[in-house]
Design an enzyme around this catalytic site. Structure first.
Site, short mmCIF file in Angstrom:
data_model
loop_
_atom_site.label_atom_id
_atom_site.label_comp_id
_atom_site.label_asym_id
_atom_site.label_seq_id
_atom_site.Cartn_x
_atom_site.Cartn_y
_atom_site.Cartn_z
CD GLU A 239 0.41 1.88 -3.11
OE1 GLU A 239 0.32 0.64 -2.98
OE2 GLU A 239 1.40 2.44 -3.60
CD GLU B 43 4.70 3.74 -1.26
OE1 GLU B 43 4.77 3.04 -2.28
OE2 GLU B 43 4.14 3.38 -0.21
#
Ligand SMILES: *[C@@H]1O[C@H](CO)[C@@H](O)[C@H](O)[C@H]1NC(C)=O
Ligand SMILES: *[C@@H]1O[C@H](CO)[C@@H](O)[C@H](O)[C@H]1NC(C)=O
Ligand SMILES: *[C@@H]1O[C@H](CO)[C@@H](O)[C@H](O)[C@H]1NC(C)=O
Ligand SMILES: *[C@@H]1O[C@H](CO)[C@@H](O)[C@H](O)[C@H]1NC(C)=O
Ligand SMILES: *[C@@H]1O[C@H](CO)[C@@H](O)[C@H](O)[C@H]1NC(C)=O
Ligand SMILES: *[C@@H]1O[C@H](CO)[C@@H](O)[C@H](O)[C@H]1NC(C)=O
Length: 639
Positions: A185, A265
């Protein structure tokens, strides 16, 4: 040894065999851009995976949890490697016991699961400092997650140790690791340093070879994907259940117009913060979102499939307008509970998976047995101030002004700061820290009497009265370093000067405390309480023991009337408890820690105040959802 001998004796034959293998296209894992899918050994492939963090599950339970994941119909697991868990000090590596990554990966092979590995170096994961070692902050001006040479040098040393261990386990090399994530991320981090990503890409390629599939994961907004993606790294996204999965994948399509849709995710639940409500997501909602994504042909990893526990000091913190520490439980409302038991959500997910691929034959392994060992009385052993020679055998560091945890090379836990009142205070005088000057909580004592606390985002002033020369102590607790959402390095301790009646306090004795080593060495001894250990508030250690009826089953320990602190059983640090705030009221105690025959030894560090009759209560079920005192409202940052 065998293969090496063969290479020496028959190199031409071996080369021929290798070439034949390559021709057959054996063992490959690739992106098929034309057909929007992965290809494994040449055939179209998609994964339905689940996240599990070996660092949050006791080693004796690894096989049980992986078996349950396999029996849920998953064909892969997604695994983070926390750098700070394996390199506690620069150049000191730990891959033993609970940190035995190789054994964990061997179990995934045994259970027929593929692995999507996420070795960082940054992982977020609500793990202390997002997996980065606190010792990086020994250089106070280091710029984390950037091409700062000091940072890159540490990253390269670590990757130089880690990645060669993984290389033989890559799918192409006969192992079960199908893909490797680079960073995590990164688009949510402010640095947006493409040179850093390029450096990582080159390092991963050099150490892992040309064939392994490397990828990135970012939130599914164009802003996040902009700084998180790089040519040469397959861009994937992460998001939770929602009404329109086609729309949710659209940002990935902007960055990867062709190739498989991947949600790295897919959130089955969410984490908890101290002082906020327990998070939960309905099973039907999770199942529906999964079904919608699988119908689109996407590969999906469920985060978490089992959450587990932030043992010790490993929980991290978020920063959203204020500091938000994460609870000890990382149950996550995941399909497998914190204790590894199948939930309604697991069965709903399994039913969906069964519509798309064959489920393994046989029943789901049942929940592990739990036991309510009942009430265990504790006794006060001593106050922290009486134990400085045990908890800090090297003695204090002298410094005119306060030093951070990092400056005294203390990663976690507690540091005691001691000075003296510079003059008589007949009228109440304010002891003050600037906002965020105390990271994260200071328990204040004057001549050994508990005065109250100063907090990072709460109370920053306490009134004191006392005589010149009186001993002023602040026991400062690190509640976990920020793991997401800011580029600030999260130093701990007294990170700014304190003032008393506006005058700077100086001439400190700084005691880095190591409770864990003392407890691991068998301390405290079994002895009667020290003379004069009165029942009064303030940081103190308590002990007790209990015997089980010949079993060592999992249990959950409740803290009736206790405030806040840390718990060890048989020398193992089970994490922080904070029933006075919640929502978590019980800590998970894995049965593997308990002895069925010997007395089980409890050590508890209470920071604020014990109940009049100190005892713990061992239950057969967790209590994770009672927020007692919400986090005090902090002033909002300027717009
Ligand atoms: C879902 O989103 C896609 C892409 O944005 C859109 O074309 C489609 O109409 C949406 N579907 C529904 C049911 O809203
Ligand atoms: C400290 O004492 C002053 C003066 O008595 C009072 O106004 C103030 O509210 C007190 N502050 C705290 C934090 O108790
Ligand atoms: C974060 O990074 C930006 C840009 O590099 C910088 O301007 C800012 O001061 C940093 N913020 C913190 C809190 O370090
Ligand atoms: C404390 O104050 C002194 C004197 O002004 C200063 O040199 C020092 O940097 C300050 N320390 C911190 C942590 O702010
Ligand atoms: C607890 O401590 C006692 C006394 O030191 C020791 O005999 C016993 O083995 C310990 N229990 C465990 C489970 O280690
Ligand atoms: C907490 O969870 C339990 C078990 O799921 C439930 O019975 C109880 O009502 C919940 N309590 C609160 C305060 O939400």
């Amino acid at each position: 040894m065998g293969p090496r001998v063969r290479v020496q004796l028959l190199p031409p034959l071996l080369l021929l065999l290798l070439r034949l293998e390559a021709c057959a296209g054996a063992r490959s894992f690739q992106v098929d851009y034309a057909n929007n899918c992965f290809r494994k050994d040449g055939a179209p492939f998609r994964y339905i995976a689940g996240s599990i963090h070996y660092a949050r599950v006791p080693r004796p339970a690894w096989r049980d949890r992986l078996r349950k994941m396999h029996m849920s119909g998953l064909n892969a697991v997604q695994v983070y490697v926390p750098w700070n868990y394996h390199e506690p000090l620069p150049g000191l590596y730990d891959f033993a016991g609970d940190r035995d990554l190789g054994s964990f990966l061997d179990l995934t092979v045994e259970l027929g699961l593929l692995v999507i590995l996420r070795p960082g170096p940054y992982i977020c994961a609500e793990w202390d400092m997002g997996g980065l070692p606190a010792w990086l902050l020994w250089k106070p001006d280091i710029v984390l997650r950037s091409s700062d040479p000091d940072y890159l040098q540490a990253v390269d040393s670590w990757l130089g140790v880690l990645l060669p261990r993984l290389r033989p386990r890559l799918y192409q090399n006969g192992g079960n690791i199908i893909s490797i994530q680079v960073e995590n991320e990164y688009g949510s981090f402010s640095a947006c340093d493409y040179d850093y990503l390029r450096h990582l890409l080159a390092t991963f390629r050099a150490l892992l070879g040309p064939d392994v599939l490397l990828f990135t994961t970012d939130g599914n907004s164009p802003a996040e994907l902009r700084c998180g993606t790089l040519q040469g790294l397959y861009a994937t996204v992460d998001f939770g259940p929602g009404p329109n999965m086609t729309a949710a994948f659209a940002p990935q399509r902007q960055y990867e117009p062709q190739g498989p849709l991947v949600n790295s995710e897919y959130y089955t639940g969410w984490l908890d913060y101290w002082g906020e409500a327990h998070a939960s997501t309905r099973p039907a909602q999770v199942a529906q979102g999964l079904q919608d994504m699988l119908q689109l042909g996407a590969s999906v990893n469920m985060y978490m499939f089992q959450g587990g526990t932030n043992f010790g000091y490993w929980s991290g913190a978020d920063y959203k307008g204020r500091y938000k520490p994460v609870t000890t439980s990382y149950d996550y409302d995941a399909p497998l509970s914190e204790a590894g038991d199948p939930t309604e959500k697991l069965f709903a997910i399994r039913t969906v998976i069964g519509k798309f691929q064959a489920l393994p034959a046989g029943p789901m392994p049942p929940a592990t047995p739990k036991f309510a060992y009942g009430a265990v009385p504790l006794r006060k052993l001593a106050e922290v101030l009486e134990l400085l020679d045990v908890l800090c055998p090297a003695g204090p560091i002298r410094s005119r002004f306060p030093l951070t945890f990092e400056a005294v090379k203390q990663a976690h836990g507690f540091v005691l700061y001691r000075t003296r009142l510079p003059r008589d205070l007949w009228a109440p005088a304010p002891l003050s820290s600037p906002p965020s000057g105390v990271c994260d909580r200071a328990y204040v004592l004057l001549e050994g009497e508990y005065q109250g606390r100063l907090e990072r985002d709460g109370q920053t002033t306490l009134n004191l009265t006392g005589r010149a020369g009186a001993s002023l102590d602040l026991l400062v607790e690190n509640m976990g370093r920020i793991n997401f959402g800011t580029n600030a390095s999260d130093f701990k301790g007294l990170v700014r000067n304190l003032t008393l009646d506006s005058a700077l306090l100086s001439d400190w004795l700084i005691y880095p405390l190591d409770v864990d080593t003392a407890v691991a060495r068998g301390w405290p001894p079994r002895s009667p309480p020290a003379e004069g250990s009165r029942a009064r508030p303030g940081p103190a250690l308590y002990t007790g023991s209990f015997q089980t009826p010949g079993i060592a089953w999992d249990t959950f320990v409740k803290f009736p009337g206790w405030s806040k602190g840390q718990l060890w059983i048989n020398g193992f640090n089970l994490g922080r408890y904070w029933p006075a705030r919640g929502p978590q009221q019980t800590l998970f105690v894995p049965g593997s820690l308990l002895s069925p025959s010997a007395p089980n030894n409890i050590t508890l560090l209470e920071l604020e105040g014990a109940p009049p009759r100190p005892m713990l209560l061992f239950l057969d079920r967790p209590l994770l959802n009672q927020t007692v005192s919400p986090h005090p409202r902090a002033p909002l940052p300027p717009p």
